[in-house]
Write a protein that holds these residues in place. Structure first.
Motif, PDB file in Angstrom:
ATOM      1  N   GLU A   1      15.265  15.127  12.431  1.00 21.18           N
ATOM      2  CA  GLU A   1      14.627  15.503  11.379  1.00 21.18           C
ATOM      3  C   GLU A   1      13.834  14.224  10.784  1.00 21.18           C
ATOM      4  O   GLU A   1      14.514  13.405  10.214  1.00 21.18           O
ATOM      5  N   THR A   2      12.603  14.354  10.778  1.00 25.12           N
ATOM      6  CA  THR A   2      11.763  12.959  10.293  1.00 25.12           C
ATOM      7  C   THR A   2      10.333  13.218   9.799  1.00 25.12           C
ATOM      8  O   THR A   2       9.829  14.307  10.301  1.00 25.12           O
ATOM      9  N   ASN A   3       9.768  12.341   9.053  1.00 20.41           N
ATOM     10  CA  ASN A   3       8.280  12.828   8.498  1.00 20.41           C
ATOM     11  C   ASN A   3       7.488  11.418   8.973  1.00 20.41           C
ATOM     12  O   ASN A   3       6.368  11.613   8.819  1.00 20.41           O
TER      13      ASN A   3
ATOM     14  N   ASP B   1       4.379  19.922  13.534  1.00 17.27           N
ATOM     15  CA  ASP B   1       5.763  19.715  12.896  1.00 17.27           C
ATOM     16  C   ASP B   1       6.816  19.812  13.973  1.00 17.27           C
ATOM     17  O   ASP B   1       7.908  19.552  13.423  1.00 17.27           O
TER      18      ASP B   1
ATOM     19  N   ARG C   1      11.677  17.541  14.318  1.00 15.41           N
ATOM     20  CA  ARG C   1      11.073  18.437  13.438  1.00 15.41           C
ATOM     21  C   ARG C   1      10.832  17.575  12.047  1.00 15.41           C
ATOM     22  O   ARG C   1      11.197  16.867  11.547  1.00 15.41           O
ATOM     23  N   LYS C   2       9.554  18.184  11.330  1.00 11.17           N
ATOM     24  CA  LYS C   2       9.160  17.474  10.279  1.00 11.17           C
ATOM     25  C   LYS C   2      10.167  17.817   9.146  1.00 11.17           C
ATOM     26  O   LYS C   2      10.718  19.016   9.082  1.00 11.17           O
ATOM     27  N   GLY C   3      10.522  16.820   8.478  1.00 16.21           N
ATOM     28  CA  GLY C   3      11.535  17.029   7.235  1.00 16.21           C
ATOM     29  C   GLY C   3      11.900  15.739   6.636  1.00 16.21           C
ATOM     30  O   GLY C   3      11.674  14.855   7.562  1.00 16.21           O
TER      31      GLY C   3
ATOM     32  N   VAL D   1      20.211  15.693  12.809  1.00 11.65           N
ATOM     33  CA  VAL D   1      20.825  16.878  12.255  1.00 11.65           C
ATOM     34  C   VAL D   1      21.623  17.917  13.039  1.00 11.65           C
ATOM     35  O   VAL D   1      22.373  18.658  12.578  1.00 11.65           O
TER      36      VAL D   1
ATOM     37  N   SER E   1      13.613   6.130  11.876  1.00  9.46           N
ATOM     38  CA  SER E   1      14.123   6.819  10.754  1.00  9.46           C
ATOM     39  C   SER E   1      15.492   6.100  10.387  1.00  9.46           C
ATOM     40  O   SER E   1      16.137   6.395   9.596  1.00  9.46           O
TER      41      SER E   1
END
Length: 338
Positions: free
Chosen positions: A22-24, A47, A63-65, A71, A268
């Protein structure tokens, strides 16, 4: 009654199959995965994106987050009987199991997806048949080693290493391969290496001796993929430098599995090890031993500053206020420590 006393072992039928991250930081991750490490990349939406290493449709799902972390881990189970046996033993310990939807399975490129809680808040997922991609690989690397050994490994830091070892023994009949004792900046570490098939280890668990601290911010300390050739390691190492990504440890060779590798820092924050030519375990002759030091040569810190060290001390101090989740119902079946 322990379900493992009445059912055959699933050891050898379990293989690390994919990571969910999970990453932006999608733009940085796209450059890191394709241009630096050399993997195949597929955009699914604004996303969602995936990386491939081989014919399997997905090895990394991003996935965007906000987590900036791994995760979930996906484990390929060879056959339906072993899959059902793992599900039954998890349920027998009173731990909830959730069936993945068709959409979730499709995103991961798998069939028959189940998920359940794992140590350090990392969801564990099991699946049976991986979907084979219908598009050829487009990547800078010549190839990666997966197959019967699965895809590399994951390394965790923990304040409760025996419980994490117990968890993977309960769920997957993991076996202890060996230990490494290492001293880093005055802190004495003990690292346990666990295998679920012929790969030297699919899980590594590091703990600070005598202190209940975890100096790593992220849930995983590093993940590993195995390059097909030594040239692939050297060329990706050069690309990481040239593209301006941070290098954590220079090229070196490990004492226990003899893998030659380097460690880059992902967008990340956790580390990414690219390795080559680790030993394969012979179950008929292998005996666990303890190695002094993690490397025969190399693996030197690159560009580490006093600020980096202070950040580690701060992370360790913060960990004192957290309760580490080991999924207690599944973590009580540890083999006695050496």
């Amino acid at each position: 009654m322990n379900p493992q006393t009445t059912a055959p072992s699933v050891f050898g039928a379990v293989h690390l199959g994919y990571f969910v991250i999970e990453t932006n930081r999608f733009a940085d991750w796209r450059r890191f995965g394709t241009d630096a490490i050399g993997m195949h990349h597929d955009d699914l939406s604004s996303d969602l994106m995936r990386f491939r290493l081989d014919d399997q449709e997905c090895r990394f799902l991003l996935r965007k987050g906000p987590a900036e972390d791994v995760v979930a881990l996906g484990w390929h189970i060879d056959d339906h009987a072993s899959f059902e046996q793992i599900e039954a033993r998890i349920r027998a310990h009173g731990v909830p199991v959730t069936r993945g939807s068709q959409e979730e399975a499709a995103l991961r490129g798998v069939e028959r997806l189940l998920r359940f809680p794992g140590p350090k808040g990392i969801t564990q997922e099991i699946y049976t048949t991986p979907v084979q991609a219908d598009q050829p690989l487009r990547m800078l690397a010549s190839g990666f080693v997966t197959g019967d050994s699965g895809m590399g490994h994951v390394a965790l830091t923990s304040t409760k290493p025996a419980q994490i070892r117990g968890y993977f023994n309960t769920v997957f009949d993991a076996r202890l391969t060996d230990y490494i004792d290492e001293t880093v900046s005055g802190a004495k570490l003990k690292i346990r290496f666990l295998r679920v098939n012929e790969r030297h280890h699919s899980i590594a668990v590091a703990a600070v001796r005598g202190l209940p601290i975890d100096p790593i911010r992220t849930r995983v300390q590093h993940l590993n993929i195995q390059a097909a050739t030594l040239d692939d390691v050297a060329q990706s190492y050069q690309r990481v430098h040239e593209l301006g990504f941070h290098m954590a440890l220079s090229v070196g060779q490990h004492t226990n599995d003899k893998e030659l590798s380097y460690y880059a820092r992902t967008p990340s924050g956790f580390e990414w090890e690219v390795g080559w030519n680790p030993i394969v375990i012979d179950e008929g002759t292998w005996e666990p031993t303890t190695h002094q030091g993690i490397s025969i040569w190399g693996h030197l810190p690159v560009g580490q500053t006093i600020v980096d060290k202070l950040d580690q001390f701060r992370a360790g101090a913060r960990s004192l206020a957290r309760t580490e989740d080991t999924v207690a119902a599944l973590s009580g079946n540890a083999i006695p420590e050496a």
